[in-house]
Write a protein that holds these residues in place. Sequence first.
Motif, PDB file in Angstrom:
ATOM      1  N   UNK A   1       2.344  -6.458   9.393  1.00  0.00           N
ATOM      2  CA  UNK A   1       1.006  -7.058   9.325  1.00  0.00           C
ATOM      3  C   UNK A   1       0.183  -6.362   8.242  1.00  0.00           C
ATOM      4  N   UNK A   2       0.315  -5.053   8.156  1.00  0.00           N
ATOM      5  CA  UNK A   2      -0.476  -4.267   7.209  1.00  0.00           C
ATOM      6  C   UNK A   2       0.418  -3.746   6.081  1.00  0.00           C
ATOM      7  N   UNK A   3      -0.232  -3.169   5.085  1.00  0.00           N
ATOM      8  CA  UNK A   3       0.501  -2.539   3.992  1.00  0.00           C
ATOM      9  C   UNK A   3       1.332  -1.361   4.515  1.00  0.00           C
ATOM     10  N   UNK A   4       0.755  -0.608   5.447  1.00  0.00           N
ATOM     11  CA  UNK A   4       1.494   0.514   6.054  1.00  0.00           C
ATOM     12  C   UNK A   4       2.754   0.017   6.751  1.00  0.00           C
ATOM     13  N   UNK A   5       2.638  -1.126   7.435  1.00  0.00           N
ATOM     14  CA  UNK A   5       3.821  -1.705   8.112  1.00  0.00           C
ATOM     15  C   UNK A   5       4.914  -2.010   7.102  1.00  0.00           C
TER      16      UNK A   5
ATOM     17  N   UNK B   1      10.270 -16.698  15.425  1.00  0.00           N
ATOM     18  CA  UNK B   1      10.071 -16.261  14.041  1.00  0.00           C
ATOM     19  C   UNK B   1       8.633 -15.759  13.929  1.00  0.00           C
ATOM     20  N   UNK B   2       8.393 -14.856  12.997  1.00  0.00           N
ATOM     21  CA  UNK B   2       7.019 -14.373  12.803  1.00  0.00           C
ATOM     22  C   UNK B   2       6.172 -15.499  12.216  1.00  0.00           C
ATOM     23  N   UNK B   3       6.775 -16.309  11.367  1.00  0.00           N
ATOM     24  CA  UNK B   3       6.061 -17.416  10.718  1.00  0.00           C
ATOM     25  C   UNK B   3       7.080 -18.475  10.298  1.00  0.00           C
ATOM     26  N   UNK B   4       6.668 -19.711  10.286  1.00  0.00           N
ATOM     27  CA  UNK B   4       7.511 -20.758   9.710  1.00  0.00           C
ATOM     28  C   UNK B   4       8.501 -21.377  10.690  1.00  0.00           C
ATOM     29  N   UNK B   5       9.354 -22.256  10.153  1.00  0.00           N
ATOM     30  CA  UNK B   5      10.191 -23.103  11.014  1.00  0.00           C
ATOM     31  C   UNK B   5      11.565 -22.536  11.364  1.00  0.00           C
TER      32      UNK B   5
ATOM     33  N   UNK C   1       7.737 -15.746   1.581  1.00  0.00           N
ATOM     34  CA  UNK C   1       6.724 -14.884   2.176  1.00  0.00           C
ATOM     35  C   UNK C   1       7.289 -13.707   2.987  1.00  0.00           C
ATOM     36  N   UNK C   2       8.305 -13.959   3.832  1.00  0.00           N
ATOM     37  CA  UNK C   2       8.879 -12.873   4.642  1.00  0.00           C
ATOM     38  C   UNK C   2       9.580 -11.864   3.757  1.00  0.00           C
TER      39      UNK C   2
ATOM     40  N   UNK D   1       7.407  -5.851  -1.217  1.00  0.00           N
ATOM     41  CA  UNK D   1       6.199  -5.085  -1.561  1.00  0.00           C
ATOM     42  C   UNK D   1       6.291  -3.667  -0.982  1.00  0.00           C
ATOM     43  N   UNK D   2       6.744  -3.574   0.271  1.00  0.00           N
ATOM     44  CA  UNK D   2       6.918  -2.248   0.883  1.00  0.00           C
ATOM     45  C   UNK D   2       7.904  -1.414   0.093  1.00  0.00           C
ATOM     46  N   UNK D   3       9.021  -2.027  -0.292  1.00  0.00           N
ATOM     47  CA  UNK D   3      10.046  -1.291  -1.055  1.00  0.00           C
ATOM     48  C   UNK D   3       9.504  -0.860  -2.413  1.00  0.00           C
ATOM     49  N   UNK D   4       8.781  -1.773  -3.070  1.00  0.00           N
ATOM     50  CA  UNK D   4       8.232  -1.429  -4.395  1.00  0.00           C
ATOM     51  C   UNK D   4       7.313  -0.215  -4.289  1.00  0.00           C
TER      52      UNK D   4
END
Length: 327
Positions: free
Chosen positions: A308-312, A251-255, A28-29, A35-38
Motif C-alpha cells: 500500500x505504501x512506499x515502505x511496503x 486479488x488485491x486489484x483487478x479481475x 500496476x501490480x 518500484x520497491x526493487x528500484x
Amino acid sequence: MLSREAGATKSGQTSMADDSILVVSGGVGGAKLCLGLQRVLPEGALRIIVNTGDDFTHLGLYISPDLDTTLYTLAGLANQELGWGRDDETWTFMRVMESLGGPTWFKLGDGDLALHVERTQRLAAGETLTSIAADVAQHLGIRSRIIPMSDDPVSTLVQTADGVLGFQEYFVRERCGPAVIRLHFQGAEAARVSVAATQALRDSSLRAIVIAPSNPYLSIDPILAVPGMRTALRGAGVPIIAVTPIIGDAAVKGPTTKIMRELGVTPSALSVVEHYRGLIDGFVLDARDASVAEQIQLPVQMCDTLMLTLDDRERVARCVLEFARRI
Ligand code: GDP
Ligand code: FO1
C-alpha cells in the motif's frame, strides 16, 4: 550483493551494478514491486521485461499500457488513484472529444497524450518499441532498463460468450464483465523475444529472475507465449521466483480471481504455483496464507505482500532479494 545498503552508491548515467535482477511484469501490480526493487537495488541493477499484449491502436495512436504504467511508476509520475496514466493530469482533450461525439470509452489524458503521439510517430519512422521505451525512460530520469517482451506485434484477444474482444475492449470498455472462455495471444507464434530481453537474460551479471505479482493469465502468459521466452528464462541459469498476486482467495486489484473462476481454476496462491510449475524455483507467499506453504513443494518465502505504501514496496522487494540469495 544486490542491495543499496551493501555499498552501492548513486552515480551517473551508466549502470554501476555488478549484479542484476530481471523482473517479468505486467502493469500496476508488477510496477509496485519494480518500484520497491528500484529503490533498494544499486542503480542500473533492475531490468524489467514488460507485457505488450495489452497494446493497441486507438484514435490512430499506439498505446502501450503496461510499458507506460512501468515508466510512469518508476519515474514517480504515476496516477496512484486511477492505477494508470499520469499524476496531475488534465482532460481537455477528452472533453473536446466528447463534445465532438468522438469515442470516450478509453481516456487519454492531455499529458499522457504526448507520449502516445511521440511513440506513434517514432514507430512510423521505423524505430523499435524497445529503443523508444529506453529513450523515454532516460528522458524521465529512470535508471532501470524497461524492455518490451517483443518488438513484434502480440495482441491479447479474449474469447467470451458474446464473441472475441480485443483486450482493451474487454478490460476497459466492458469492464471485464463478460466471462472469459479462452485467451489468445494473436501474433505470438511469429513474435521474437526482443534483442534487449535476450541480452538481459544472457547478461553474466544476472542473479535472479522475478515473476512479478501480476495477473498470470493476462499479464505474464502473453510474455511466456513468445516463442523462446520460457527457454531463455530457464536458460539464464539463475533462480526464478514468482511473487503471489493472490492473498487468500482474492486479488488485491483487478479481475485475476474472476478470470480464474471462469477458467475453472480455484482462486488461490496454490493455483498460481501450479500455473508456473516447471518454470519457477521458488514462491513468495503472503504470510496470511502460511497454512498452504507445505503444499507448495518448492522453496517458499513468506512475507506480507500487500503493497500500500512506499515502505511496503521496499519491504517486499527486500524479502524477494533475500529469498533470491537464499535459494
Ligand atoms: P495490470 O496489467 O495493470 O492489470 O497489472 P498486473 O497484471 O501487473 O497486476 C495485477 C495483479 O497485481 C492482480 O492480480 C493483483 O492482485 C496484483 N497486485 C496488485 N497489488 C498488489 C499488492 O500490493 N500485493 C500483491 N501481492 N499483489 C498485488
Ligand atoms: N484503464 C481504464 O480502466 N480506463 C481508461 O480509460 C484507461 C485509459 C488508459 C490510457 C492509457 C493507458 O496507458 C492505460 C489506460 N488504462 C485505462 C489502463 C488499461 O489499459 C489497463 O489497466 C491495462 O491495460 C491492464 O494492464
